[in-house]
Design an enzyme around this catalytic site. Structure first.
Site, PDB file in Angstrom:
ATOM      1  N   THR A  42      -4.360  10.826  -4.490  1.00  0.00           N
ATOM      2  CA  THR A  42      -4.340  10.723  -3.027  1.00  0.00           C
ATOM      3  C   THR A  42      -3.424  11.780  -2.436  1.00  0.00           C
ATOM      4  O   THR A  42      -3.735  12.398  -1.416  1.00  0.00           O
ATOM      5  CB  THR A  42      -3.893   9.320  -2.579  1.00  0.00           C
ATOM      6  OG1 THR A  42      -4.780   8.362  -3.152  1.00  0.00           O
ATOM      7  CG2 THR A  42      -3.934   9.159  -1.077  1.00  0.00           C
ATOM      8  N   GLU A  68       0.835  -1.207   0.000  1.00  0.00           N
ATOM      9  CA  GLU A  68       0.000   0.000   0.000  1.00  0.00           C
ATOM     10  C   GLU A  68       0.870   1.257   0.000  1.00  0.00           C
ATOM     11  O   GLU A  68       0.519   2.266  -0.631  1.00  0.00           O
ATOM     12  CB  GLU A  68      -0.923  -0.035   1.221  1.00  0.00           C
ATOM     13  CG  GLU A  68      -1.894   1.116   1.377  1.00  0.00           C
ATOM     14  CD  GLU A  68      -3.070   1.066   0.419  1.00  0.00           C
ATOM     15  OE1 GLU A  68      -2.836   0.910  -0.788  1.00  0.00           O
ATOM     16  OE2 GLU A  68      -4.222   1.200   0.869  1.00  0.00           O
TER      17      GLU A  68
END
Lengths: 307, 307
Positions: A182, A129
């Site tokens: 993001t 991640e």
């Protein structure tokens, strides 16, 4: 022991309105498929990527990075091949990278006879991640691996709590096909927040956890309020306020940005309401130039599963 | 229907480490006694105040102000006399004013046949509490009226949640006899806080609510962390760090400032540990010039009760 496993690795919703960076829940009708295969030859290989154009190099693919972290720690006497059938669009805000990062380690763990628990799997998945989001976080990984609603109590040490999921809870998602990075979505947040807003936020987090334990849908509704993040991030999502208003008017318990966006989620009591919410959301974007997709999903209390 | 009621109005602990302004719990071994008496004559009178030198004038006494707010709203065909046997020292940080403000309305409500629910009683009690602290808050009132652990989800509209209380939970309190004004204790807090600290705080609030529901004492221990208020307020309380260290070393699950201070509370699993924590706390202040009192109390799940 089987040498191959095919899995469904679900999309997930992080933040859940009031729980920025800590709460998440798991979806059922949206997710990637992956095949993990044990090989006699040592090492890891990504042998197929379908759906989206993602790298085959282990160190450049989130599923590869998490797999590599787990593989070097466990040193098993075998290797693994990974096939990725990507269905969750990267950058959609519903845990696309988390599904990949979690799927590879979950599948490998199954094929090795489950030496690792869910928290340990989350730990290795976080390594993958981190490749996607430049920081280690678990708010999408935890619901993918544990299922249902999860609370990431802390990252270091990693401590994840599985919360109860009221049985009639359904999610509606709309994914407007715009790009929200993001990093941009993080940069727009202030480093400091008003104490009064923070107090409202932790009142709502406590209240939501209580509501999940007591299956109190009215209280879920009153708790799905974001006093901290939404006012900043919604600037990145055209028509957010209109979608939210439409969802609430259609009977949703709450509606907020999914993770870093641009997807927007709603939670409803019952599939019928969740479907009405989907229609209401669709109408808003149908009147714009923006393409979009919508989904209705039961909360997936299992997380990743074999198919 | 009885014309007179004698009640125990308990001390309470607000904030509970992670839950600044929203969480609280109710004590059992410390509290005021009050007698509320119905009279034929209309109006309210405070006819006795013992223990501490507090005003008899209705509009200058917190018990009078809350009683007056309820009395003018309900317009009953009677009056009330209030006797206050004050045991909780004002300014101690364990809800002294809340006990008075809550006690009068609770007693009147009983004598009137309970026309009001607990939230309505809290609403009127807040009017009295505001006299003492210059703002309306309910984090001490809610546990006094509802009992056990409470979460004030919001003040306007007033929404209070009653949380479960694990049966083996005991509180230890130490009250150093120094003056910390609530106004000063509020003024020392920053108006803005780092987002990262706020995230830790709401993770801990969610985690504590989950721990109370699952009676998970280990998780209670890990959740009783204050990332926001303690570092500022502890400057007002000499030897706070030493007391906290001593309490934790003696086995307490957590230790933090009670409300605005100066009292310090600890929570422990079992009375034996709570008593050991009391001894450990006493040793710290015994080596100083500061006078102090300590208490060990079961969590009072009933709140105010008849005696």
């Amino acid at each position: 022991m089987k040498n191959e496993i095919k899995i469904f690795s679900p999309a997930t919703v992080a933040n859940v309105a009031c729980g920025f960076d800590v709460l998440g829940f798991c979806l059922d009708s949206i997710g990637d498929e992956m095949i993990i295969r044990k090989t006699e030859a040592q090492g890891l290989k990504i042998t197929k990527v379908e759906g989206y154009d993602l790298p085959y190099e282990i160190e450049q693919n989130v599923a590869g990075v998490s797999a590599h972290a787990m593989y070097t720690a466990l040193e098993p006497d075998c290797g693994f091949e990974i096939e990725i059938y990507k269905k969750i669009k990267p950058g959609s805000g519903i845990g696309s990278s988390a599904a990949s990062a979690a799927g590879s380690v979950w599948g490998m763990n199954e094929l090795l006879g489950n030496p690792l628990n869910q928290t340990q799997l989350t730990y290795y998945a976080m390594k993958g991640e981190a490749l996607a989001s430049q920081c280690e976080h678990a708010d999408n990984l935890a619901p993918a691996i544990f299922g249902g609603f999860t609370l990431v109590k802390s990252i270091d040490p990693l401590h994840i709590l599985q919360l109860p999921t009221p049985s009639e809870l359904y999610a509606t998602l709309i994914h407007p096909q715009i790009e929200v990075k993001t990093s941009e979505s993080r940069a727009i947040l202030p480093k400091e927040i008003p104490l009064q807003n923070a107090i409202s936020q932790w009142a709502n987090v406590g209240s939501l956890v209580h509501a999940l334990h007591t299956a109190d849908y009215d209280l879920i509704k009153e708790s799905l309020i974001d006093s901290v993040v939404e006012s900043h991030r919604k600037e990145l999502i055209p028509h957010f306020d209109a979608v939210k208003t439409a969802a609430l008017n259609a009977g949703a318990l709450g509606c907020a940005i999914s993770g870093a966006g641009p997807s927007i989620f709603a939670l409803s009591k019952g599939k019928k309401t969740a479907t009405a919410v989907e229609s209401a959301m669709r109408i808003v974007y149908s009147n714009t130039e923006i393409e979009f997709e919508t989904y209705v999903s039961k909360i997936n209390v299992e997380g990743i599963y074999k198919i």
